[in-house]
Write a protein that holds these residues in place. Structure first.
Motif, PDB file in Angstrom:
ATOM      1  N   LEU A  43       0.819  -1.210   0.000  1.00 45.73           N
ATOM      2  CA  LEU A  43       0.000   0.000   0.000  1.00 45.73           C
ATOM      3  C   LEU A  43       0.852   1.258   0.000  1.00 45.73           C
ATOM      4  O   LEU A  43       0.486   2.272  -0.600  1.00 45.73           O
ATOM      5  CB  LEU A  43      -0.950   0.000   1.199  1.00 45.73           C
ATOM      6  N   PHE A  44       2.000   1.210   0.650  1.00 43.64           N
ATOM      7  CA  PHE A  44       2.905   2.354   0.646  1.00 43.64           C
ATOM      8  C   PHE A  44       3.355   2.669  -0.773  1.00 43.64           C
ATOM      9  O   PHE A  44       3.320   3.817  -1.216  1.00 43.64           O
ATOM     10  CB  PHE A  44       4.109   2.069   1.547  1.00 43.64           C
ATOM     11  N   PHE A  45       3.774   1.629  -1.517  1.00 48.85           N
ATOM     12  CA  PHE A  45       4.243   1.851  -2.881  1.00 48.85           C
ATOM     13  C   PHE A  45       3.099   2.215  -3.822  1.00 48.85           C
ATOM     14  O   PHE A  45       3.263   3.043  -4.714  1.00 48.85           O
ATOM     15  CB  PHE A  45       5.002   0.628  -3.392  1.00 48.85           C
ATOM     16  N   VAL A  46       1.921   1.609  -3.621  1.00 46.80           N
ATOM     17  CA  VAL A  46       0.759   1.954  -4.447  1.00 46.80           C
ATOM     18  C   VAL A  46       0.352   3.403  -4.184  1.00 46.80           C
ATOM     19  O   VAL A  46       0.047   4.156  -5.113  1.00 46.80           O
ATOM     20  CB  VAL A  46      -0.416   0.979  -4.184  1.00 46.80           C
ATOM     21  N   GLY A  47       0.353   3.816  -2.911  1.00 45.13           N
ATOM     22  CA  GLY A  47       0.023   5.198  -2.582  1.00 45.13           C
ATOM     23  C   GLY A  47       1.017   6.178  -3.180  1.00 45.13           C
ATOM     24  O   GLY A  47       0.637   7.232  -3.699  1.00 45.13           O
ATOM     25  N   ASP A  48       2.297   5.836  -3.136  1.00 52.16           N
ATOM     26  CA  ASP A  48       3.321   6.684  -3.738  1.00 52.16           C
ATOM     27  C   ASP A  48       3.100   6.797  -5.240  1.00 52.16           C
ATOM     28  O   ASP A  48       3.210   7.877  -5.817  1.00 52.16           O
ATOM     29  CB  ASP A  48       4.699   6.114  -3.429  1.00 52.16           C
ATOM     30  N   TYR A  49       2.760   5.679  -5.881  1.00 49.28           N
ATOM     31  CA  TYR A  49       2.481   5.693  -7.317  1.00 49.28           C
ATOM     32  C   TYR A  49       1.263   6.563  -7.627  1.00 49.28           C
ATOM     33  O   TYR A  49       1.281   7.349  -8.581  1.00 49.28           O
ATOM     34  CB  TYR A  49       2.256   4.262  -7.820  1.00 49.28           C
ATOM     35  N   LEU A  50       0.207   6.441  -6.815  1.00 53.18           N
ATOM     36  CA  LEU A  50      -0.998   7.244  -7.058  1.00 53.18           C
ATOM     37  C   LEU A  50      -0.733   8.730  -6.860  1.00 53.18           C
ATOM     38  O   LEU A  50      -1.226   9.559  -7.626  1.00 53.18           O
ATOM     39  CB  LEU A  50      -2.135   6.780  -6.137  1.00 53.18           C
ATOM     40  N   ILE A  51       0.051   9.080  -5.869  1.00 57.16           N
ATOM     41  CA  ILE A  51       0.387  10.496  -5.648  1.00 57.16           C
ATOM     42  C   ILE A  51       1.190  11.033  -6.820  1.00 57.16           C
ATOM     43  O   ILE A  51       0.931  12.140  -7.305  1.00 57.16           O
ATOM     44  CB  ILE A  51       1.149  10.663  -4.320  1.00 57.16           C
ATOM     45  N   ASP A  52       2.155  10.250  -7.306  1.00 57.68           N
ATOM     46  CA  ASP A  52       2.937  10.678  -8.466  1.00 57.68           C
ATOM     47  C   ASP A  52       2.043  10.812  -9.694  1.00 57.68           C
ATOM     48  O   ASP A  52       2.220  11.731 -10.507  1.00 57.68           O
ATOM     49  CB  ASP A  52       4.058   9.695  -8.753  1.00 57.68           C
TER      50      ASP A  52
END
Length: 104
Positions: free
Chosen positions: A91-100
């Motif tokens: 979820l951390f990496f998915v959230g980072d991807y969504l923010i980018d």
């Protein structure tokens, strides 16, 4: 004449003090923060294997005493815990991807 020399000495001293103050920084630079990537890498490479080895020794000790059901229960709880940790990292990496993706 004495007053003139006194004024000249005082003015050179003041000029020297002001140049020293002007060259010195007034505030310390802002802290850069914590390098979280290094912290996570340290825990993943040093701490996690030690904790897993301790769990393994405990499970082997229980299994040798015939407490197979407790070992299976503890193993299942440990596996579910690892799944939650992996899910949180995902979820951390998915959230980072969504923010980018949103703020580009």
């Amino acid at each position: 004449m004495i007053a003139y020399e006194l004024m000249e000495t005082a003015s050179s001293g003041v000029a020297h003090a002001l140049s020293t103050l002007a060259s010195a920084p007034l505030a310390e630079p802002a802290p850069k923060g914590i390098d979280t990537n290094s912290v996570v890498t340290f825990f993943a490479s040093k701490i996690a294997p030690i904790l897993l080895a301790v769990l393994g020794v405990i499970f082997i000790g229980r299994a040798s005493r015939g407490e197979i059901s407790k070992v299976l229960t503890s193993s299942a709880i440990a596996i579910v815990g690892l799944a939650f940790i992996a899910g949180a990292a995902t979820l951390f990496f998915v959230g980072d991807y969504l923010i980018d993706l949103i703020f580009e």
